[in-house]
Design an enzyme around this catalytic site. Structure first.
Site, mmCIF file in Angstrom:
data_model
loop_
_atom_site.group_PDB
_atom_site.id
_atom_site.type_symbol
_atom_site.label_atom_id
_atom_site.label_comp_id
_atom_site.label_asym_id
_atom_site.label_seq_id
_atom_site.Cartn_x
_atom_site.Cartn_y
_atom_site.Cartn_z
ATOM 1 N N SER A 150 -15.075 -2.569 11.029
ATOM 2 C CA SER A 150 -16.181 -2.319 10.115
ATOM 3 C C SER A 150 -16.495 -0.831 10.053
ATOM 4 O O SER A 150 -15.640 -0.022 9.735
ATOM 5 C CB SER A 150 -17.400 -3.151 10.539
ATOM 6 N N ASP A 302 -18.892 0.118 3.227
ATOM 7 C CA ASP A 302 -18.294 0.472 4.515
ATOM 8 C C ASP A 302 -16.783 0.208 4.478
ATOM 9 O O ASP A 302 -16.276 -0.329 3.497
ATOM 10 C CB ASP A 302 -19.001 -0.253 5.663
ATOM 11 N N ASP A 304 -14.586 -1.912 5.596
ATOM 12 C CA ASP A 304 -13.985 -3.210 5.288
ATOM 13 C C ASP A 304 -14.679 -3.903 4.120
ATOM 14 O O ASP A 304 -14.388 -5.058 3.811
ATOM 15 C CB ASP A 304 -13.938 -4.112 6.525
ATOM 16 N N ASP A 306 -17.755 -5.063 3.460
ATOM 17 C CA ASP A 306 -18.689 -6.184 3.494
ATOM 18 C C ASP A 306 -20.142 -5.708 3.388
ATOM 19 O O ASP A 306 -21.012 -6.473 3.017
ATOM 20 C CB ASP A 306 -18.470 -7.088 4.718
#
Length: 582
Positions: A150, A302, A304, A306
């Site tokens: 993340s 961010d 990734d 999400d």
């Protein structure tokens, strides 16, 4: 002679046997010779699953992300899947982000699954985490893995596990899988791939995901309104560049400026100190471009994809970053408004949030006659709600940490669809002669002003973990009687599943899964939660305050309504001072 704890030394010696490769062994020997403190941190425990899976620093050892820890986890998961689905074809999907080694780790994980006779769908290049959640259901998989850490610093990587519904692991599966992993030795891992069982995937899933995102994230915004909205977008060197621009384009948002310096995926995140849209500094380049382009809205995701950060123009025409709670409130209110206009609300729908998020979402849900369900921190619990309440239709849900989910075609926070939804809100409000910022003020005027503040304190390594444990122990054993000048009315201790009402003296069960969270509620409506992070070496304090002064509440003095910003900030400052955190 450097002293090393015998228990740690025994763990170290296992890694110096011929099964482990020379590079790993060399790294361990260097720590033995030159850095015993690092050696201790590397081996004092196994990496554990937290609220968002398993994350850690890359390197040699039990407490690190590497070939062997990932391999053993995948072997344990393979064993578990074969037990859970006997005599069935088992398929898994695997995605990865922009981080160093993510692509290599993804292939390694695919190799282990295939060595165990499991069919693997492996994304050919990096993709957003929500697309992996979508792919699990779309491809009829039993599980999914995404290699990501993340928004953690560049030295981290991670391993998130999804179940057949597209949601992350929850009890009892998580505990059963962990028990299976812990029963194995590293040498039990099957690393020899069966390439015939590994299939690369890309455009077909991309197209299906984009179509579903547009179906769930658009609400009849006119072409003129879309054309008039100026958008600045940044992927912060992450995976969203592969999907967000094309989804916006397919949804007919053409007026989009991308921060070029941050568009190239890069695990070093060279233009930011931290690739976390929760932090204003991460969006500086996007905000600068917004001023140059006279943009209406800035969105950054961010690595990734999400979480998303949103900035909009305030009533002084300056860009202002919304916090995660505000974004969640805007999206929830807008969705409920749209569902009501379409005549789709019939008492059989729900919205969701978490125990550390703003109480305002529940007030809005009550206003629309929609059920509100609250769970522990982490979107895996919202995914579990969707599964646990099949009789109710899920509209949307979010949490304070800049994550939101629209509909149930994905079962994790989804910054692709949430980006589209944010643009829908901004475009419609601008077309009405208002703005997204003014929309927030309108909601406060109707339901009362709320402000939230997050304090995150990093405590690294074994000593840091002990410090965090001591802080939580003190808050439990010596609870505050008043906070910020207001009496504490109740305390919820999620770890022991107990609510204590200080007014009546009664205690009741909370009926939530046990989690290391403590929440204080005060008589003036303040809410203060303390929670060690499940994925980072941090302790977090979540502060929510309110005046309760809605425009419709005639009992509240006018002066309090007019000076609400100052009043709320003073409350937050007083609470921070009492907690001795900054």
């Amino acid at each position: 002679m450097i002293y090393v704890d015998p228990k740690i030394l025994a763990r170290v010696n296992q890694w110096l046997t011929p099964f482990f490769d020379e590079k790993i062994q060399h790294e361990i020997k260097e720590m033995i010779a030159h850095d015993p403190k690092k050696l201790e941190d590397t081996f004092y425990k196994n990496l554990e699953f937290g609220t968002g899976g398993m994350r850690g620093i890359m390197g040699a050892g039990d407490n690190r992300i590497n070939k062997y820890t990932l391999g053993k986890n995948t072997q344990g998961l393979s064993n578990y899947l074969k037990r859970q689905f006997p005599n069935q074809e088992i398929k898994v999907a695997i995605a990865f982000d922009c981080r160093h080694n993510s692509k290599e780790f993804a292939k390694l994980v695919a190799d282990v699954f295939s060595a165990n006779g499991i069919k693997v769908f492996l994304f050919s290049e990096l993709r957003p985490t929500p697309e992996l959640s979508f792919a699990v259901k779309y491809l009829d998989c039993k599980a999914g893995i995404v290699l990501t850490a993340s928004h953690n610093p560049p030295e981290y990587n991670g391993y998130k596990v999804y179940w057949e519904d597209g949601g992350q692991l929850v009890p009892p599966q998580d505990g059963e899988i962990i028990a299976e992993i812990n029963s194995l030795k590293y040498q039990d891992t099957k690393f020899e791939a069966n390439e015939d069982l590994i299939q690369l995937i890309d455009s077909e899933v991309d197209e299906a995901f984009a179509k579903a995102s547009i179906e769930n994230g658009t609400f009849g915004t006119s072409s003129e309104a879309k054309d008039n909205l100026k958008i600045v977008f940044t992927s912060l060197h992450g995976t969203s560049i592969t999907m967000v621009p094309q989804v916006l384009d397919q949804a007919a948002y053409k007026n989009v400026s991308i921060v070029k310096e941050q568009a190239e995926p890069d695990g070093d995140f060279p233009t930011v100190k931290s690739p976390n849209p929760e932090e204003p500094a991460a969006l500086k380049m996007a905000l600068d471009l917004a001023e140059k382009e006279h943009a209406d809205i800035v969105i950054g995701t961010d690595p990734d994809c999400d979480r998303l950060g949103v900035a909009v123009r305030n009533n002084e025409n300056k860009m202002e970053l919304l916090n995660g709670n505000q974004t969640m409130v805007l999206m929830t209110h807008f969705l409920l408004e749209q569902w009501k206009k379409a005549g789709k609300l019939n008492g059989k729908q729900f919205v969701a949030s978490t125990i550390v998020s703003t109480p305002l979402v529940e007030k809005i849900a009550d206003h629309y006659g929609v059920k509100y369900i609250e769970g522990l921190t982490g979107f895996k619990w919202i995914a579990k709600m969707i599964k646990d309440y099949p009789e109710l239709e899920f509209i949307g849900g979010g949490e304070e940490s800049f994550g939101y989910l629209v509909g149930d075609f994905v079962r994790d926070k989804d910054a692709v669809t949430a980006t589209l939804l944010a643009c829908e809100i901004a475009a419609q409000k601008k077309a009405e002669g208002s703005s997204m910022f003014q929309y927030m003020q309108d909601i406060y005027n109707e339901f009362g002003e709320y402000r939230e503040h997050l304090i995150s304190i990093t405590k690294k390594g074994k000593e840091g973990a002990e410090e965090i444990s001591a802080m939580m122990k003190e808050l439990r054993e010596n609870p505050f009687k008043e906070i910020g000048g207001s009496k504490v009315s109740r305390m919820d201790d999620i770890l022991i599943d107990k609510r204590t009402d200080f007014t009546s003296g009664k205690t009741t069960n909370l009926n939530l899964p046990k989690s290391n969270v403590l929440i204080y509620y005060t008589e003036d409506g303040s809410k203060i939660a303390a929670r060690p992070s499940g994925t980072e070496p941090k302790i977090k304090f979540y502060i929510s305050v309110t005046t309760g002064a809605s425009a419709k509440n005639s009992s509240v003095p006018q002066a309090e309504k007019e000076n609400s910003d100052e009043i709320l900030q003073k409350k937050i400052d007083a609470i921070k001072a009492q907690l001795n955190v900054h």
